[in-house]
Design an enzyme around this catalytic site. Structure first.
Site, PDB file in Angstrom:
ATOM      1  N   CYS A  84     -53.785  35.927  20.278  1.00  0.00           N
ATOM      2  CA  CYS A  84     -54.968  35.676  21.121  1.00  0.00           C
ATOM      3  C   CYS A  84     -56.018  36.787  20.950  1.00  0.00           C
ATOM      4  O   CYS A  84     -57.021  36.604  20.267  1.00  0.00           O
ATOM      5  CB  CYS A  84     -54.584  35.543  22.592  1.00  0.00           C
ATOM      6  SG  CYS A  84     -53.493  34.141  22.943  1.00  0.00           S
ATOM      7  N   ARG A  85     -55.786  37.948  21.564  1.00  0.00           N
ATOM      8  CA  ARG A  85     -56.843  38.964  21.630  1.00  0.00           C
ATOM      9  C   ARG A  85     -57.087  39.699  20.316  1.00  0.00           C
ATOM     10  O   ARG A  85     -58.237  39.817  19.879  1.00  0.00           O
ATOM     11  CB  ARG A  85     -56.507  39.969  22.742  1.00  0.00           C
ATOM     12  CG  ARG A  85     -56.534  39.349  24.123  1.00  0.00           C
ATOM     13  CD  ARG A  85     -55.849  40.243  25.141  1.00  0.00           C
ATOM     14  NE  ARG A  85     -54.422  40.345  24.889  1.00  0.00           N
ATOM     15  CZ  ARG A  85     -53.593  41.160  25.510  1.00  0.00           C
ATOM     16  NH1 ARG A  85     -54.072  41.990  26.427  1.00  0.00           N
ATOM     17  NH2 ARG A  85     -52.306  41.184  25.224  1.00  0.00           N
ATOM     18  N   SER A  86     -56.031  40.216  19.689  1.00  0.00           N
ATOM     19  CA  SER A  86     -56.291  41.027  18.485  1.00  0.00           C
ATOM     20  C   SER A  86     -56.801  40.212  17.293  1.00  0.00           C
ATOM     21  O   SER A  86     -57.690  40.700  16.574  1.00  0.00           O
ATOM     22  CB  SER A  86     -55.095  41.914  18.108  1.00  0.00           C
ATOM     23  OG  SER A  86     -53.965  41.164  17.783  1.00  0.00           O
ATOM     24  N   ASN A 117     -50.371  39.086  18.917  1.00  0.00           N
ATOM     25  CA  ASN A 117     -51.216  38.907  17.716  1.00  0.00           C
ATOM     26  C   ASN A 117     -51.605  37.440  17.499  1.00  0.00           C
ATOM     27  O   ASN A 117     -51.783  36.998  16.370  1.00  0.00           O
ATOM     28  CB  ASN A 117     -50.543  39.494  16.464  1.00  0.00           C
ATOM     29  CG  ASN A 117     -51.471  39.667  15.258  1.00  0.00           C
ATOM     30  OD1 ASN A 117     -51.056  39.539  14.109  1.00  0.00           O
ATOM     31  ND2 ASN A 117     -52.736  39.950  15.482  1.00  0.00           N
ATOM     32  N   ASP A 126     -54.704  39.806  29.136  1.00  0.00           N
ATOM     33  CA  ASP A 126     -54.032  38.809  28.313  1.00  0.00           C
ATOM     34  C   ASP A 126     -54.388  37.396  28.809  1.00  0.00           C
ATOM     35  O   ASP A 126     -54.084  37.050  29.954  1.00  0.00           O
ATOM     36  CB  ASP A 126     -52.517  39.051  28.445  1.00  0.00           C
ATOM     37  CG  ASP A 126     -51.717  38.219  27.471  1.00  0.00           C
ATOM     38  OD1 ASP A 126     -52.306  37.315  26.850  1.00  0.00           O
ATOM     39  OD2 ASP A 126     -50.521  38.495  27.336  1.00  0.00           O
ATOM     40  N   CYS A 169     -52.549  43.740  19.881  1.00  0.00           N
ATOM     41  CA  CYS A 169     -52.269  43.197  21.218  1.00  0.00           C
ATOM     42  C   CYS A 169     -50.782  42.893  21.258  1.00  0.00           C
ATOM     43  O   CYS A 169     -50.038  43.315  20.364  1.00  0.00           O
ATOM     44  CB  CYS A 169     -53.144  41.987  21.532  1.00  0.00           C
ATOM     45  SG  CYS A 169     -52.874  40.561  20.468  1.00  0.00           S
TER      46      CYS A 169
END
Ligand code: 4NP
Length: 164
Positions: A22-24, A20, A136, A17
């Site tokens: 939050c999402r990934s 690195n 995001d 993401c």
């Protein structure tokens, strides 16, 4: 021992993401738990990385850690930046969270083999088929973090079913 043969046989999955944090790292933790729960941890290596370098070495965002923990996910990854010189060769599949991530990572590929490794998580959605990305959540509220987790869980199930 020179070559680690056991590790060479593993399918290596990298989640990407922007930051690195939050999402990934959430996708990383969700996929690791799925693999562990199915006793497949000797068959898969999971990692995550960011496009930017703003948060190097940091734990995931507190909000994502808290929302993840509520569902049994331990987010302990330390942020690192994507490294085109090593990550394209090492990983078998590179999963990005949105179309901007996709354009950025594709722009760093130097051949079609590397290009073919890059996939958007949305390609694997089942429950959320039709959604184009994991938005995001960084500037959003708790709802955006929960929505990101829902999308990520759906995508990870799709990825694992596709690889098995
Ligand atoms: P992520 O969210 O890409 O899901 O980790 C973000 C985290 C931090 C920033 C952007 C996105 N940032 O600009 O610092």
């Amino acid at each position: 021992m020179g070559l680690d043969c056991k590790n060479m046989l593993k399918k290596k999955i990298l989640f990407i993401c922007l930051g690195n944090i939050c999402r990934s790292p959430a996708a990383h933790a969700v996929m690791q738990k799925m693999v562990d729960d199915e006793r497949l941890s000797d068959k898969y290596e999971i990692d995550s990385a960011g496009i930017g370098d703003w948060h190097l070495g940091e734990l995931p965002d507190k909000r994502m850690r808290e929302r993840g923990a509520k569902q049994g996910y331990k987010l302990t990854h330390r942020a690192r930046q994507f490294n085109a010189a090593t990550d394209f060769a090492h990983f078998d599949i590179i999963i990005v969270m949105d179309e901007k991530n996709y354009s950025n990572i594709i722009s760093q590929t130097k051949n079609n083999i590397y290009k073919s490794k890059v996939k958007c998580i949305a390609e694997y959605f089942v429950k959320f088929k039709g959604y184009k990305e994991v938005p995001d959540p960084y500037y959003g509220g708790i709802e955006e973090f929960d929505k990101a987790l829902d999308l990520i869980k759906d995508g990870c199930e799709g990825i694992l079913n596709n690889l098995k």
